[in-house]
Motif scaffolding. Structure first.
Motif, PDB file in Angstrom:
ATOM      1  N   CYS A 296       9.075  -2.457   8.242  1.00  0.00           N
ATOM      2  CA  CYS A 296       8.624  -2.337   6.852  1.00  0.00           C
ATOM      3  C   CYS A 296       7.350  -3.134   6.600  1.00  0.00           C
ATOM      4  O   CYS A 296       6.446  -2.667   5.893  1.00  0.00           O
ATOM      5  N   VAL A 297       7.273  -4.327   7.161  1.00  0.00           N
ATOM      6  CA  VAL A 297       6.080  -5.152   6.974  1.00  0.00           C
ATOM      7  C   VAL A 297       4.856  -4.470   7.589  1.00  0.00           C
ATOM      8  O   VAL A 297       3.779  -4.402   6.983  1.00  0.00           O
ATOM      9  N   ASP A 298       5.013  -3.945   8.813  1.00  0.00           N
ATOM     10  CA  ASP A 298       3.894  -3.275   9.483  1.00  0.00           C
ATOM     11  C   ASP A 298       3.506  -1.988   8.753  1.00  0.00           C
ATOM     12  O   ASP A 298       2.317  -1.689   8.586  1.00  0.00           O
ATOM     13  N   GLN A 299       4.499  -1.213   8.336  1.00  0.00           N
ATOM     14  CA  GLN A 299       4.228   0.024   7.607  1.00  0.00           C
ATOM     15  C   GLN A 299       3.516  -0.275   6.288  1.00  0.00           C
ATOM     16  O   GLN A 299       2.539   0.386   5.916  1.00  0.00           O
ATOM     17  N   ASN A 300       4.010  -1.283   5.578  1.00  0.00           N
ATOM     18  CA  ASN A 300       3.446  -1.658   4.286  1.00  0.00           C
ATOM     19  C   ASN A 300       1.985  -2.062   4.410  1.00  0.00           C
ATOM     20  O   ASN A 300       1.151  -1.713   3.560  1.00  0.00           O
ATOM     21  N   ARG A 301       1.658  -2.787   5.471  1.00  0.00           N
ATOM     22  CA  ARG A 301       0.275  -3.232   5.683  1.00  0.00           C
ATOM     23  C   ARG A 301      -0.667  -2.039   5.838  1.00  0.00           C
ATOM     24  O   ARG A 301      -1.782  -2.027   5.281  1.00  0.00           O
ATOM     25  N   VAL A 302      -0.220  -1.023   6.574  1.00  0.00           N
ATOM     26  CA  VAL A 302      -1.061   0.161   6.786  1.00  0.00           C
ATOM     27  C   VAL A 302      -1.247   0.929   5.479  1.00  0.00           C
ATOM     28  O   VAL A 302      -2.360   1.347   5.135  1.00  0.00           O
ATOM     29  N   LEU A 303      -0.164   1.105   4.733  1.00  0.00           N
ATOM     30  CA  LEU A 303      -0.214   1.934   3.528  1.00  0.00           C
ATOM     31  C   LEU A 303      -0.955   1.262   2.378  1.00  0.00           C
ATOM     32  O   LEU A 303      -1.748   1.902   1.672  1.00  0.00           O
TER      33      LEU A 303
ATOM     34  N   TYR B  96       5.310  -8.484   2.028  1.00  0.00           N
ATOM     35  CA  TYR B  96       5.597  -7.077   1.728  1.00  0.00           C
ATOM     36  C   TYR B  96       5.229  -6.823   0.280  1.00  0.00           C
ATOM     37  O   TYR B  96       5.727  -7.487  -0.630  1.00  0.00           O
ATOM     38  N   ARG B  97       4.341  -5.855   0.062  1.00  0.00           N
ATOM     39  CA  ARG B  97       3.886  -5.531  -1.288  1.00  0.00           C
ATOM     40  C   ARG B  97       4.340  -4.112  -1.623  1.00  0.00           C
ATOM     41  O   ARG B  97       3.698  -3.132  -1.250  1.00  0.00           O
ATOM     42  N   GLY B  98       5.456  -4.018  -2.279  1.00  0.00           N
ATOM     43  CA  GLY B  98       6.012  -2.730  -2.657  1.00  0.00           C
ATOM     44  C   GLY B  98       7.039  -2.920  -3.760  1.00  0.00           C
ATOM     45  O   GLY B  98       7.342  -4.049  -4.143  1.00  0.00           O
TER      46      GLY B  98
ATOM     47  N   CYS C 291       4.667   6.777   0.736  1.00  0.00           N
ATOM     48  CA  CYS C 291       3.902   5.656   0.176  1.00  0.00           C
ATOM     49  C   CYS C 291       4.157   5.462  -1.318  1.00  0.00           C
ATOM     50  O   CYS C 291       3.364   4.799  -1.998  1.00  0.00           O
ATOM     51  N   VAL C 292       5.232   6.012  -1.866  1.00  0.00           N
ATOM     52  CA  VAL C 292       5.515   5.858  -3.294  1.00  0.00           C
ATOM     53  C   VAL C 292       5.634   4.384  -3.669  1.00  0.00           C
ATOM     54  O   VAL C 292       5.079   3.930  -4.681  1.00  0.00           O
ATOM     55  N   SER C 293       6.365   3.613  -2.865  1.00  0.00           N
ATOM     56  CA  SER C 293       6.582   2.198  -3.163  1.00  0.00           C
ATOM     57  C   SER C 293       5.260   1.444  -3.248  1.00  0.00           C
ATOM     58  O   SER C 293       5.025   0.652  -4.177  1.00  0.00           O
ATOM     59  N   GLU C 294       4.381   1.696  -2.296  1.00  0.00           N
ATOM     60  CA  GLU C 294       3.089   1.003  -2.268  1.00  0.00           C
ATOM     61  C   GLU C 294       2.173   1.479  -3.397  1.00  0.00           C
ATOM     62  O   GLU C 294       1.424   0.683  -3.982  1.00  0.00           O
TER      63      GLU C 294
END
Length: 553
Positions: free
Chosen positions: A280-287, A375-377, A520-523
């Motif tokens: 989740c942390v890695d995915q969040n950074r990309v998005l 994590y920013r979401g 990417c809804v959360s982001e």
């Protein structure tokens, strides 16, 4: 207890503590006493440590360690109180008072423990073995009689009795080994795993069942390797008789499958919680890096998007963004998934034929989770309910079912859905007194608004062709950004999650786990709340329908 203590010492923890004690003691009264002692000591100890400024770093490992120590104290006190040395016992030996010595105490305790262990091992037998054992040993029926009653060959009866005896003997040997090595086998003790679940499509039909505590533990046990009912029972501390019907349900609805006769394994992806957090942390950074561009493109398309919303004049741009952000994110999701599957090295079918999707994350009590980055979401989910009315069928799409909104999934029901559609067709509809009460409730929840002497839906309305055109609009405009992110998102999923996916679950990974990866809804909403400043924030979330749409059929 204060609010923080209530969050830790939950009803689920109390229930788990009792079940753990019951497995250890085999007696409801002792289990109740011990579980209460554990909880009381834990609360007082936790409060004392917190007040001293040194609360437990990892609550659950600390809690179950305290429970283990209290159990040992319980056994010691019971041994001391079993008999009083030098005092007579009620029965006599050779007409004289009989005095226990230390050897007698040890033998009595061992005999009691073995009796309880034997009773427990008998309870772990599968249904087909258990019924043969009951008829043969307790009802004194012959093998021939049992075969006639069950309509099976006599050889099958003999096989089941043989397997039952073997399983009980093996269980007794394992029990003694575990008792003698208790400190080395704490993971074998019943301490329930904690599950987080994410699903879609028709998964709400099963949500209540999947939230059952025993079902959750079955899922945790059967994640990596096929397990028999007996092996499941030994792992979760519950006899098969209490969960055989649950296995039937899981098997019928394809949540588990048989790897061999009477051996079950999960039929969806289950991940360790730590691996999921890292992902989740890695995915969040990309998005999150791309969200400013995504938001600007979506806002630039609002005039074009309004063409597909039948009552678009009733809403501000900021209000429509609650709906448009979700549709735009989903359009990107589908674009990225198609891009990924076009070059995917895994040969999988387009579907597995199920009407639901599910991913589960598991954390065990002795595991402490570590976030390796920020994590920013936002927490978010969506729910769809379908209705048939006298005017037309429709779907109410609750696209933002999460705090700070209240639960908005049961405001439109079968009781008021017809009225809701009739008001949409005729805002100046003449209402009965009962219908006026229904309409007043919908107004208070923000689903209807009263103006110009009429009632109007305070929710964007579209039909299916309009939704498709809207999605195409967003997919085309956001295609370049979508393609830029695919490789990095695939990399983070493959590095963190793929090692935990069984080969037989690659279809689940490609078609659902990767769908979640590209979402990417959360982001997008995190950016809208914190930096975008174009989203219309409700004055009162409890009376707002923002983020809800109506799809006409």
């Amino acid at each position: 207890m204060n609010t923080h203590e209530n969050e830790l010492f939950t009803a689920e923890l109390m229930e788990s503590t009792y079940l753990w004690c019951y497995r250890k003691l085999g007696n409801t009264h002792d289990a109740e006493d011990l579980s209460q002692e554990i909880l009381l000591e834990a609360i007082l100890s936790y409060r004392k440590k917190t007040q001293s400024g040194a609360p437990p770093v990892a609550f659950y490992p600390w809690y179950w360690g305290l429970a283990q120590n209290r159990l040992l104290l319980f056994f010691r006190s019971r041994q001391k109180q079993a008999v009083l040395l030098g005092e007579t016992v009620g029965n006599l030996r050779n007409g004289e008072p009989y005095y226990f010595d230390f050897a007698d105490i040890d033998e009595a305790i061992i005999a009691e423990e073995e009796r309880r262990a034997l009773t427990y091992q008998l309870s772990l037998l599968s249904h087909i073995q258990r019924e043969c054992v009951v008829m043969y040993y307790l009802q004194n029926r012959s093998v021939k009689e049992i075969a006639q009653i069950l309509s099976i060959p006599e050889g099958t009866v003999k096989t089941r009795l043989f397997d039952a005896r073997k399983n009980v003997r093996k269980g007794m040997e394992n029990n003694m080994e575990n008792t003698n090595n208790e400190s080395k086998n704490k993971r074998l003790s019943y301490a329930p795993a904690m599950l987080d679940k994410c699903g879609c499509y028709n998964i709400p039909d099963h949500w209540g069942f999947l939230s059952d505590r025993i079902v959750e533990q079955i899922i945790a046990v059967c994640a990596c390797k096929g397990k028999t009912p007996r092996e499941i029972a030994e792992a979760i501390g519950v006899a098969p008789v209490y969960f055989e019907d649950k296995l039937d349900y899981l098997l019928k609805h394809r949540f588990i499958k048989e790897t061999a006769p009477n051996t079950y394994i999960d039929d969806f992806c289950v991940f360790p919680q730590q691996a999921w957090l890292d992902y989740c942390v890695d995915q969040n950074r990309v998005l999150i890096e791309k969200m400013p561009r995504v938001a600007e493109i979506v806002k630039s398309l609002i005039p074009e998007a309004r063409k597909y919303i039948f009552n678009e004049k009733d809403f501000t741009d900021g209000y429509l963004l609650w709906f448009l952000y979700v549709r735009a994110a989903w359009a990107m999701d589908e674009t990225m998934l198609a891009n990924y599957k076009a070059t995917c090295p895994h040969d999988v079918p387009e579907s597995n034929g199920k009407d639901w999707r599910l991913v589960v994350r598991v954390q065990y009590p002795d595991e402490e989770m570590i976030m390796k980055g920020a994590y920013r979401g936002v927490s978010w989910s969506n729910l769809h309910n379908h209705f048939k009315t006298s005017r037309r069928n429709f779907t109410i799409a609750n696209l933002y079912e999460a705090e700070p909104f209240n639960d908005r999934d049961h405001i439109i029901t079968e009781a008021n859905a017809d009225l809701f559609m009739r008001i949409y067709g005729d805002p100046h509809l003449s209402l009965t007194d009962h219908e006026k009460e229904q309409a007043a409730l919908l107004i208070s929840k923000g689903f209807l608004v009263s103006r110009d002497g009429g009632l109007y839906l305070n929710i964007p309305v579209l039909n299916d062709p309009a939704v498709d055109k809207l999605d195409t609009l967003f997919a085309d405009a956001l295609r370049e950004i979508s393609c830029e992110m695919v490789a990095d998102l695939v990399k983070t999923a493959d590095e963190n999650l793929l090692p935990h996916v069984r080969p037989d679950l690659m279809e689940e990974y490609v078609n659902y786990v990767m769908l979640l990866t590209f979402d990417c809804v959360s982001e997008l909403f995190w950016y809208a709340f914190n930096e975008g400043h174009d989203l219309e924030i409700p004055k009162d979330y409890s009376s707002s329908a923002a983020g809800i749409a109506i799809y006409l059929k």
